[in-house]
Design a protein around this motif. Structure first.
Motif, PDB file in Angstrom:
ATOM      1  N   GLU A  32       0.855  -1.159  -0.158  1.00  0.00           N
ATOM      2  CA  GLU A  32      -0.097  -0.068  -0.032  1.00  0.00           C
ATOM      3  C   GLU A  32       0.921   1.087  -0.057  1.00  0.00           C
ATOM      4  N   GLN A  33       1.909   1.334   0.724  1.00  0.00           N
ATOM      5  CA  GLN A  33       2.958   2.522   0.808  1.00  0.00           C
ATOM      6  C   GLN A  33       3.515   2.714  -0.516  1.00  0.00           C
ATOM      7  N   ASN A  34       4.002   1.455  -1.166  1.00  0.00           N
ATOM      8  CA  ASN A  34       4.648   1.716  -2.483  1.00  0.00           C
ATOM      9  C   ASN A  34       3.914   1.441  -3.596  1.00  0.00           C
ATOM     10  N   LYS A  35       2.600   1.571  -3.661  1.00  0.00           N
ATOM     11  CA  LYS A  35       1.636   1.271  -4.848  1.00  0.00           C
ATOM     12  C   LYS A  35       2.042   2.164  -6.049  1.00  0.00           C
ATOM     13  N   GLN A  36       2.714   3.317  -5.876  1.00  0.00           N
ATOM     14  CA  GLN A  36       3.141   4.078  -7.168  1.00  0.00           C
ATOM     15  C   GLN A  36       4.058   3.467  -7.795  1.00  0.00           C
ATOM     16  N   TYR A  37       4.813   2.703  -7.230  1.00  0.00           N
ATOM     17  CA  TYR A  37       5.818   1.822  -8.031  1.00  0.00           C
ATOM     18  C   TYR A  37       5.519   0.481  -8.675  1.00  0.00           C
ATOM     19  N   ILE A  38       4.314   0.081  -8.460  1.00  0.00           N
ATOM     20  CA  ILE A  38       3.754  -0.948  -9.001  1.00  0.00           C
ATOM     21  C   ILE A  38       2.940  -0.926 -10.405  1.00  0.00           C
ATOM     22  N   GLN A  39       3.573  -1.504 -11.396  1.00  0.00           N
ATOM     23  CA  GLN A  39       3.131  -1.495 -12.588  1.00  0.00           C
ATOM     24  C   GLN A  39       2.050  -2.300 -13.015  1.00  0.00           C
ATOM     25  N   GLU A  40       0.756  -1.517 -13.581  1.00  0.00           N
ATOM     26  CA  GLU A  40      -0.474  -2.425 -13.868  1.00  0.00           C
ATOM     27  C   GLU A  40      -0.633  -2.316 -15.356  1.00  0.00           C
ATOM     28  N   PRO A  41      -0.782  -3.377 -15.832  1.00  0.00           N
ATOM     29  CA  PRO A  41      -1.062  -4.668 -15.665  1.00  0.00           C
ATOM     30  C   PRO A  41       0.430  -5.344 -15.697  1.00  0.00           C
ATOM     31  N   ALA A  42       0.275  -6.168 -14.644  1.00  0.00           N
ATOM     32  CA  ALA A  42       1.580  -7.026 -14.369  1.00  0.00           C
ATOM     33  C   ALA A  42       1.876  -8.168 -15.285  1.00  0.00           C
ATOM     34  N   THR A  43       2.394  -7.869 -16.447  1.00  0.00           N
ATOM     35  CA  THR A  43       2.621  -8.909 -17.527  1.00  0.00           C
ATOM     36  C   THR A  43       4.019  -9.316 -17.582  1.00  0.00           C
ATOM     37  N   CYS A  47       7.251  -6.491 -17.467  1.00  0.00           N
ATOM     38  CA  CYS A  47       8.482  -7.042 -16.654  1.00  0.00           C
ATOM     39  C   CYS A  47       9.888  -7.027 -17.492  1.00  0.00           C
ATOM     40  N   SER A  48       9.694  -7.469 -18.605  1.00  0.00           N
ATOM     41  CA  SER A  48      10.803  -7.436 -19.615  1.00  0.00           C
ATOM     42  C   SER A  48      11.144  -6.260 -19.857  1.00  0.00           C
ATOM     43  N   LEU A  49      10.093  -5.178 -20.402  1.00  0.00           N
ATOM     44  CA  LEU A  49      10.357  -3.898 -20.581  1.00  0.00           C
ATOM     45  C   LEU A  49      11.275  -3.126 -19.411  1.00  0.00           C
ATOM     46  N   LEU A  50      10.763  -3.292 -18.067  1.00  0.00           N
ATOM     47  CA  LEU A  50      11.210  -2.843 -17.178  1.00  0.00           C
ATOM     48  C   LEU A  50      12.876  -3.210 -16.764  1.00  0.00           C
ATOM     49  N   LYS A  52      14.771  -4.356 -19.135  1.00  0.00           N
ATOM     50  CA  LYS A  52      15.685  -3.811 -20.127  1.00  0.00           C
ATOM     51  C   LYS A  52      16.043  -2.250 -19.788  1.00  0.00           C
ATOM     52  N   GLN A  53      15.112  -1.586 -19.357  1.00  0.00           N
ATOM     53  CA  GLN A  53      15.226  -0.228 -18.915  1.00  0.00           C
ATOM     54  C   GLN A  53      16.185   0.032 -17.812  1.00  0.00           C
ATOM     55  N   LEU A  54      16.167  -0.966 -16.885  1.00  0.00           N
ATOM     56  CA  LEU A  54      17.123  -0.955 -15.887  1.00  0.00           C
ATOM     57  C   LEU A  54      18.456  -1.147 -16.220  1.00  0.00           C
ATOM     58  N   LEU A  55      18.651  -1.950 -17.078  1.00  0.00           N
ATOM     59  CA  LEU A  55      19.857  -2.557 -17.512  1.00  0.00           C
ATOM     60  C   LEU A  55      20.534  -1.390 -18.453  1.00  0.00           C
ATOM     61  N   TYR A  56      19.911  -0.805 -19.348  1.00  0.00           N
ATOM     62  CA  TYR A  56      20.219   0.295 -20.421  1.00  0.00           C
ATOM     63  C   TYR A  56      20.607   1.506 -19.526  1.00  0.00           C
ATOM     64  N   THR A  57      19.771   1.728 -18.635  1.00  0.00           N
ATOM     65  CA  THR A  57      19.950   2.872 -17.874  1.00  0.00           C
ATOM     66  C   THR A  57      21.391   2.877 -17.115  1.00  0.00           C
TER      67      THR A  57
END
Length: 122
Positions: A32-43, A47-50, A52-57
């Motif tokens: 509940e405290q961290n719901k702004q970080y939760i991606q909807e829909p969780a597919t 997850c793959s996109l996120l 890859k974004q982390l890796l390349y960042t």
């Protein structure tokens, strides 16, 4: 020795009971405290996109960190050249840093051996 083992077992049992009793409420509160970080829909695609974004960042941040490293190294070289003007506070900080590095090395060695102390006679 057996009493210590029994005490440890008792403490572990208490900790397990506490975790079972309060674990789900803590989990819900954390989400509940961290719901702004939760991606909807969780597919899987999201997850793959996120990932890859982390890796390349992270890869994109390497040049900045590389530059910062060389600036720090130049600062240390400059301090070493002017070591006659070094203050006691700076020398103390450097000594504490070296001591901390040595302590982490020793701790890593102990962990690497499986938390055993070898070579010491007690």
């Amino acid at each position: 020795m057996a009493s210590k083992l029994h005490q440890l077992q008792s403490k572990a049992c208490q900790a397990t009971q506490f975790a079972c009793k309060h674990g789900s409420s803590y989990y819900k509160q954390l989400l509940e405290q961290n719901k702004q970080y939760i991606q909807e829909p969780a597919t899987v695609e999201k997850c793959s996109l996120l990932s890859k974004q982390l890796l390349y960042t992270r890869l994109a941040s390497i040049p900045g960190r590389y530059e910062s490293f060389w600036k720090e190294l130049d600062y240390v070289k400059n301090l070493w050249k002017n070591r006659q003007e070094l203050k006691v506070e700076d020398a103390g900080i450097a000594a504490l840093f070296g001591l901390e590095c040595f302590a982490w090395f020793c701790a890593g060695e102990i962990v690497g051996r499986g938390f055993t102390f070898t070579g010491y006679y007690v």
